[in-house]
Design a protein around this motif. Structure first.
Motif, PDB file in Angstrom:
ATOM      1  N   THR A  40       0.756  -1.359  -0.349  1.00 53.20           N
ATOM      2  CA  THR A  40       0.121  -0.095  -0.047  1.00 53.20           C
ATOM      3  C   THR A  40       0.964   1.158  -0.019  1.00 53.20           C
ATOM      4  OG1 THR A  40      -1.785  -1.174   1.449  1.00 53.20           O
ATOM      5  CG2 THR A  40      -1.912   1.308   1.173  1.00 53.20           C
ATOM      6  N   ARG A  41       0.560   2.308  -0.797  1.00 51.25           N
ATOM      7  CA  ARG A  41       1.302   3.478  -0.989  1.00 51.25           C
ATOM      8  C   ARG A  41       0.723   4.439   0.177  1.00 51.25           C
ATOM      9  NH1 ARG A  41       4.565   6.171  -4.577  1.00 51.25           N
ATOM     10  NH2 ARG A  41       4.406   8.404  -4.500  1.00 51.25           N
ATOM     11  N   SER A  55      -4.698   5.397  -1.876  1.00 56.03           N
ATOM     12  CA  SER A  55      -4.469   3.968  -2.273  1.00 56.03           C
ATOM     13  C   SER A  55      -5.694   3.408  -2.001  1.00 56.03           C
ATOM     14  CB  SER A  55      -2.972   3.414  -2.279  1.00 56.03           C
ATOM     15  OG  SER A  55      -2.082   4.237  -2.748  1.00 56.03           O
ATOM     16  N   GLU A  57      -7.200  -0.918  -2.425  1.00 54.48           N
ATOM     17  CA  GLU A  57      -7.182  -1.997  -2.973  1.00 54.48           C
ATOM     18  C   GLU A  57      -7.891  -2.439  -4.138  1.00 54.48           C
ATOM     19  OE1 GLU A  57      -6.733  -6.582  -0.834  1.00 54.48           O
ATOM     20  OE2 GLU A  57      -7.409  -4.983   0.231  1.00 54.48           O
ATOM     21  N   ASP A 108      -7.967  -2.691 -11.901  1.00 58.66           N
ATOM     22  CA  ASP A 108      -8.587  -1.652 -11.023  1.00 58.66           C
ATOM     23  C   ASP A 108     -10.043  -2.059 -10.690  1.00 58.66           C
ATOM     24  OD1 ASP A 108      -6.036  -0.122 -10.949  1.00 58.66           O
ATOM     25  OD2 ASP A 108      -7.012   1.130 -12.714  1.00 58.66           O
ATOM     26  N   ASP A 130      -3.985  -5.873  -6.123  1.00 61.88           N
ATOM     27  CA  ASP A 130      -3.363  -4.842  -6.602  1.00 61.88           C
ATOM     28  C   ASP A 130      -3.794  -3.425  -5.761  1.00 61.88           C
ATOM     29  OD1 ASP A 130      -1.368  -3.272  -7.950  1.00 61.88           O
ATOM     30  OD2 ASP A 130      -1.881  -3.891  -9.934  1.00 61.88           O
ATOM     31  N   TYR A 131      -3.155  -2.300  -6.199  1.00 66.24           N
ATOM     32  CA  TYR A 131      -3.691  -0.997  -5.688  1.00 66.24           C
ATOM     33  C   TYR A 131      -3.857   0.201  -6.760  1.00 66.24           C
ATOM     34  CZ  TYR A 131      -2.614  -3.349  -1.206  1.00 66.24           C
ATOM     35  OH  TYR A 131      -2.566  -4.393  -0.378  1.00 66.24           O
ATOM     36  N   LYS A 132      -4.776   0.988  -6.391  1.00 71.95           N
ATOM     37  CA  LYS A 132      -4.890   2.179  -7.333  1.00 71.95           C
ATOM     38  C   LYS A 132      -4.888   3.395  -6.496  1.00 71.95           C
ATOM     39  CE  LYS A 132      -8.620   4.039 -10.230  1.00 71.95           C
ATOM     40  NZ  LYS A 132     -10.021   3.813 -10.702  1.00 71.95           N
ATOM     41  N   ARG A 133      -4.140   4.251  -7.008  1.00 65.94           N
ATOM     42  CA  ARG A 133      -4.090   5.829  -6.529  1.00 65.94           C
ATOM     43  C   ARG A 133      -5.142   6.298  -6.984  1.00 65.94           C
ATOM     44  NH1 ARG A 133      -1.223   6.917  -2.194  1.00 65.94           N
ATOM     45  NH2 ARG A 133      -0.148   8.876  -2.024  1.00 65.94           N
ATOM     46  N   THR A 148       1.063   9.497  -9.878  1.00 65.80           N
ATOM     47  CA  THR A 148       1.824   8.333 -10.045  1.00 65.80           C
ATOM     48  C   THR A 148       1.416   7.906 -11.413  1.00 65.80           C
ATOM     49  OG1 THR A 148      -0.006   6.817  -9.256  1.00 65.80           O
ATOM     50  CG2 THR A 148       1.704   7.974  -7.455  1.00 65.80           C
ATOM     51  N   GLY A 152       2.974   2.558  -9.799  1.00 64.09           N
ATOM     52  CA  GLY A 152       2.539   2.918  -8.661  1.00 64.09           C
ATOM     53  C   GLY A 152       3.769   4.040  -8.125  1.00 64.09           C
ATOM     54  N   GLU A 159       4.013  13.802  -5.265  1.00 61.19           N
ATOM     55  CA  GLU A 159       3.968  12.370  -5.449  1.00 61.19           C
ATOM     56  C   GLU A 159       5.607  11.822  -5.691  1.00 61.19           C
ATOM     57  OE1 GLU A 159       1.933  10.312  -4.217  1.00 61.19           O
ATOM     58  OE2 GLU A 159      -0.018  10.593  -5.335  1.00 61.19           O
TER      59      GLU A 159
END
Length: 559
Positions: A40-41, A55, A57, A108, A130-133, A148, A152, A159
């Motif tokens: 996780t960012r 961020s 999930e 996503d 995965d993770y999305k900003r 980003t 990421g 950023e």
């Protein structure tokens, strides 16, 4: 034949019995590989913890064509097509391509959406974490925060600057790779736990940032300006808002021109014009060369070497106090004060106030401006620099000058990062920014009273008044250099910078508009934006109205 068979048998015994462990280990090395596990960012929040960037999930949904059951193939294609709004032919092609056991269907995907698909029980359909900003809408901070990339990591803005802190460290896991290339996670293959990135807390205020952005954009569009910026900061240097025009939509950043993605508050250098006069007067006051009530004979124009310098509007020769020179923004009067101060001392004070060097904000693309060494000044450069031509600054530098005056003469390097958030939720503050006394408390207070006269009855910025609050500030109107010709034919830069309440400063606001059309004087173009932003910020910060009356300041001399 018996001998040959005995040789083969001996070789098999050697491989399968004597060297079995060795060859098994070699085979495992070929099949095993190490992959990253996403982490996780860290979030970016405002001073109150409201998210500005975060961020969430997600899942990347894929299909393994080899394991899709024949009697479910049509159902798999239909479900994937409908749930992710895809072309059926494209999905069918991926489901039918058994040359690979991993075909990506959608990125996503919200975990809840994947959970509902998983409940259908389709064989051969899977998902990877995965993770999305994401960036909350309507913050007006795109140029400050940046964005980003697909991997990421930060590409622009904070950023990028804070990437090492925000990114964390991905985990490591060993997987076994089959001959077809499919990855099979091993139950005991986790070699490194993922380390989440740290949350970063800024000094920005989400509401003030949004309002500053809206007010700036509306005025810039109304006057067809090519650019502009607005900064709200405390006298102690903490930035509450940093808005820029033009800006862009971060969801479509690849389509935005590079100029729209720049943070003009630090990247756009300009001549400060009359907002610079306060430094000339500050140096003369601090050196004991003059007083607020000292009287100067100020003609409409004066000749120095081969140049004639004039005030903005024609007037008969006047007798103005130092108060009056600043209130009426007299170029000629300021030149006379600059001549008293001299080029070396003027240069020294410009440096003390932060010109000619980076602000310390460490924001990408910062232009520290131009301030030539006094040994290189030619005949008319002392006069021009004294009233704000022949040097350049960025908006953050200029805002810091007035913050210094509002802070009783002590300059605190501007800051925008408050610190990082610990695992327990507490703030680990950033290192305290450098502090330096630039002028005495007495000089700062004298300048504050003089700047308050600018918004008074005979000043150039009556549009900057705010009911109930005493306001100190300064207009500025500077010619813009045409980059193609190198001459002053590029229009104007309109500015207003000030602080309130003048009797007990809490907030500083700087507004800059580049090449506005129609109205281009600082008092006309920029002062109304200052009033709008400062009024909102004072209410948002619950700053009490002034409890004192403005001083009676003498602007004109006798005779």
């Amino acid at each position: 034949m018996v001998v040959v068979l005995m040789v083969f048998a001996g070789r098999l015994v050697h491989i399968q019995v004597i060297k079995a462990d060795h060859y098994a280990a070699k085979a495992e090395e070929v099949r095993l590989t190490t992959v990253d596990i996403p982490t996780t960012r860290g979030a970016i929040t405002d001073a109150s913890g409201n998210p500005l960037a975060m961020s969430v999930e997600t899942r990347t949904v894929f299909v393994d064509p080899v394991t899709v059951l024949d009697d479910e193939r049509d159902k798999v294609i239909d479900e994937l097509t409908q749930r992710f709004d895809l072309e059926r032919a494209d999905v069918a092609a991926k489901v039918g391509d058994e040359s690979s056991r991993y075909k990506e269907i959608a990125q996503d995907v919200a975990p809840e959406k994947w959970k509902k698909l998983k409940e259908v029980g389709l064989t051969g359909v899977g998902a990877l974490p995965d993770y999305k900003r994401v960036y909350p809408e309507e913050t007006g901070a795109a140029d400050v925060l940046g964005f980003t990339g697909a991997d990421g990591h930060g590409l622009e803005g904070l950023e990028a600057v804070l990437d090492d802190t925000l990114a964390g460290e991905p985990g490591k896991q060993q997987v076994e790779v089959g001959s077809s290339g499919v990855r099979i996670p091993m139950a005991d293959g986790l070699t490194q736990e993922p380390v989440p990135g740290k949350d970063v807390r800024l000094t920005l205020d989400r509401d003030i940032q949004w309002h500053a952005s809206q007010a700036l954009n509306e005025r810039a569009e109304e006057l067809d300006a090519v650019g502009g910026s607005a900064i709200v900061m405390r006298p102690t240097g903490e930035i509450l808002a940093m808005a820029d025009f033009p800006t862009y939509d971060r969801s479509e950043f690849s389509e935005a021109p590079a100029k729209a993605r720049l943070n003009g508050a630090v990247s756009e250098a300009f001549e400060p014009g009359s907002t610079n006069k306060v430094i000339t007067l500050a140096g003369a006051l601090e050196e004991g060369l003059t007083t607020p009530d000292s009287v100067y004979t100020v003609p409409y124009s004066m000749q120095i070497h081969d140049r004639t310098f004039k005030d903005d509007h024609f007037h008969e020769t006047q007798r103005l106090t130092l108060n009056g020179i600043l209130a009426q923004s007299s170029n000629v009067g300021t030149i006379k004060v600059g001549q008293q101060l001299g080029k070396q001392r003027l240069y020294d004070y410009l440096r003390k106030f932060g010109f000619g060097e980076p602000t310390g904000l460490d924001l990408p693309g910062e232009n520290a401006g131009i301030l030539a060494d006094p040994d290189d000044w030619w005949g008319t450069q002392l006069p021009t620099i004294s009233f704000g031509q022949g040097l350049s600054v960025n908006a953050a530098q200029m805002a810091s000058v007035y913050a210094t005056i509002a802070n009783d003469g002590v300059r605190v390097e501007p800051s925008i990062v408050a610190g990082t958030v610990s695992e327990e939720g507490g703030l680990d503050p950033s290192a305290a920014p450098p502090r330096e006394r630039v002028v005495s408390s007495q000089t700062a207070q004298e300048l504050s009273r003089m700047l308050e006269a600018v918004t008074g009855e005979h000043g150039t910025a009556q549009a900057a008044r705010i009911p109930g609050y005493r306001v100190a500030g300064k207009t500025g109107t500077a010619n813009r250099v045409d980059p193609e010709t190198g001459t002053y034919n590029g229009g104007y830069t309109a500015m207003f910078v000030g602080f309130a309440p003048a009797d007990d400063p809490e907030l500083v606001v700087q507004v800059v508009l580049h090449n506005p059309k129609g109205e281009y004087y600082g008092g006309q173009a920029a002062a109304p934006v200052f009033t709008d932003i400062m009024s909102f910020a004072l209410k948002s910060e619950k700053v009490q109205p002034s409890g004192t009356e403005p001083p009676n300041i003498r602007l004109f001399g006798n005779g």
